[in-house]
Design a protein around this motif. Structure first.
Motif, PDB file in Angstrom:
ATOM      1  N   ALA A  92       0.849  -1.199   0.000  1.00 22.64           N
ATOM      2  CA  ALA A  92       0.000   0.000   0.000  1.00 22.64           C
ATOM      3  C   ALA A  92       0.881   1.244   0.000  1.00 22.64           C
ATOM      4  N   SER A  94       0.886   5.529   0.432  1.00 25.48           N
ATOM      5  CA  SER A  94       0.143   6.717   0.867  1.00 25.48           C
ATOM      6  C   SER A  94       1.065   7.923   0.789  1.00 25.48           C
ATOM      7  N   GLU A 102      -5.167   8.497   3.151  1.00 22.32           N
ATOM      8  CA  GLU A 102      -5.756   7.412   2.373  1.00 22.32           C
ATOM      9  C   GLU A 102      -4.666   6.521   1.791  1.00 22.32           C
ATOM     10  N   PHE A 104      -3.569   3.358  -0.940  1.00 21.94           N
ATOM     11  CA  PHE A 104      -3.887   2.771  -2.239  1.00 21.94           C
ATOM     12  C   PHE A 104      -3.040   1.506  -2.388  1.00 21.94           C
TER      13      PHE A 104
ATOM     14  N   GLN B  33     -11.728   3.228   5.406  1.00 25.18           N
ATOM     15  CA  GLN B  33     -11.795   3.039   3.965  1.00 25.18           C
ATOM     16  C   GLN B  33     -12.610   1.787   3.660  1.00 25.18           C
ATOM     17  N   PHE B  35     -13.131  -1.009   0.580  1.00 26.92           N
ATOM     18  CA  PHE B  35     -12.467  -1.544  -0.603  1.00 26.92           C
ATOM     19  C   PHE B  35     -13.327  -2.653  -1.204  1.00 26.92           C
ATOM     20  N   ASN B  45     -10.137   1.013  -4.237  1.00 31.11           N
ATOM     21  CA  ASN B  45     -10.665   2.003  -3.286  1.00 31.11           C
ATOM     22  C   ASN B  45     -12.084   2.412  -3.677  1.00 31.11           C
ATOM     23  N   TYR B  48     -13.062   6.778   1.036  1.00 31.84           N
ATOM     24  CA  TYR B  48     -12.273   7.203   2.193  1.00 31.84           C
ATOM     25  C   TYR B  48     -13.238   8.032   3.021  1.00 31.84           C
TER      26      TYR B  48
END
Lengths: 114, 111
Positions: A92, A94, A102, A104, B33, B35, B45, B48
Motif C-alpha cells: 500500500a 500513501s 488514504e 492505495f 476506507q 475496498f 478504493n 475514504y
C-alpha cells in the motif's frame, strides 16, 4: 499516472528458501506498507516505512524484513519460508504518514510455498 | 488493538437488488476506507470516509464515528459488483497509520 506496482505477480518457492517482493509506490507518495492476506481472511499489517525508516511493525516473526529505498520503492524479504507463508502479499502506498491518510493498494504478489 | 467486524459475512443477491453492508469498530478512528477486492486480488478504493456520507454512482457510504460504525450501500446491483468488500480502519493508537481490516463481506450477484 501509474498506480502502485508490485513484482512479481506470482511466485512459487520451496520451504526453506528466501523470497524478495518488490513494490513501487504512486509517484509522490513517500509511505509504503506491506500486508499479508491468507485465503479467506482480511489483510494483516506487516510493516510500514516512511522516508526510508520503519515506522510500524505488525505481529510477524523476524524472518520477515523490509526496507525502503531513496526513490521510495520498497522490498519485502522473507527468509526460511514455511508452508504457512503462502499468501497474497499486498503493498500500500500513501502520500505521507499524517494521521488519516488514504492508502492505495497494488495488485499483490501471490506467493505459494511448496 | 482495535477490532473490526463486518456483516453479513456472505450475501447473495439477484441482479437489480439493493444491499447494505455494515462495519463495526471498537475504538475511535482517524481513517476508514471501504475496498472492493476483485477476483484477481486487487483492492479497489471505494470510499475514504472517516466520518459523514459520500456517494459515487450506485454506491454510497455513511460513517457515524461517535457510534463506531459505517455502512456501505449498493443500489441496483450488477454482476460486476460480485467480490469481497472490506472495511479497514486506522486508530490514533495504531503504529503509523496502519490499517486494520475486517473479515470482509463476500457478495455474489446473480444474473
Amino acid at each position: 499516472d501509474a498506480g502502485v506496482t508490485q513484482s512479481p505477480t506470482h511466485l512459487i518457492k520451496t520451504r526453506g528458501q528466501h523470497v524478495t517482493l518488490r513494490c513501487s509506490p504512486i509517484s509522490g507518495h513517500k509511505s509504503v506498507s506491506w500486508y499479508q492476506q491468507v485465503l479467506g481472511q482480511g489483510p494483516q499489517f506487516i510493516f510500514q516505512y516512511y522516508e526510508k525508516e520503519e515506522r510500524g511493525r505488525g505481529n510477524f516473526p523476524d524472518r520477515f524484513s523490509a526496507r525502503q529505498f531513496p526513490n521510495y520503492s520498497s522490498e519485502l524479504n522473507v527468509n526460511a519460508l514455511l508452508l504457512g507463508d503462502s499468501a497474497l502479499y499486498l503493498c500500500a502506498s500513501s502520500l505521507h504518514m499524517v494521521i488519516g491518510t488514504e492508502a492505495f493498494f497494488g495488485q499483490g504478489t501471490r506467493l505459494t510455498v511448496v | 488493538g482495535i477490532q473490526v467486524e463486518q456483516s453479513p459475512p456472505d450475501l447473495i443477491l439477484q441482479e437489480g437488488a439493493n444491499s447494505t453492508l455494515r462495519c463495526n469498530f471498537s475504538d475511535s478512528v482517524n481513517n476508514l476506507q471501504w475496498f472492493h477486492q476483485n477476483p484477481w486480488g486487487q483492492l479497489i478504493n471505494l470510499f475514504y470516509i472517516p466520518s459523514g456520507t459520500k456517494q459515487n454512482g450506485r454506491l454510497s457510504a455513511t460513517t457515524v464515528a461517535t457510534e463506531r460504525y459505517s455502512l456501505l450501500y449498493i443500489s441496483s446491483s450488477q454482476t460486476t459488483d460480485s467480490g469481497v468488500y472490506f472495511c479497514a480502519v486506522s486508530s490514533p493508537n495504531n503504529a503509523g497509520n496502519m490499517l486494520t481490516f475486517g473479515g470482509g463481506t463476500r457478495l455474489m450477484v446473480k444474473p
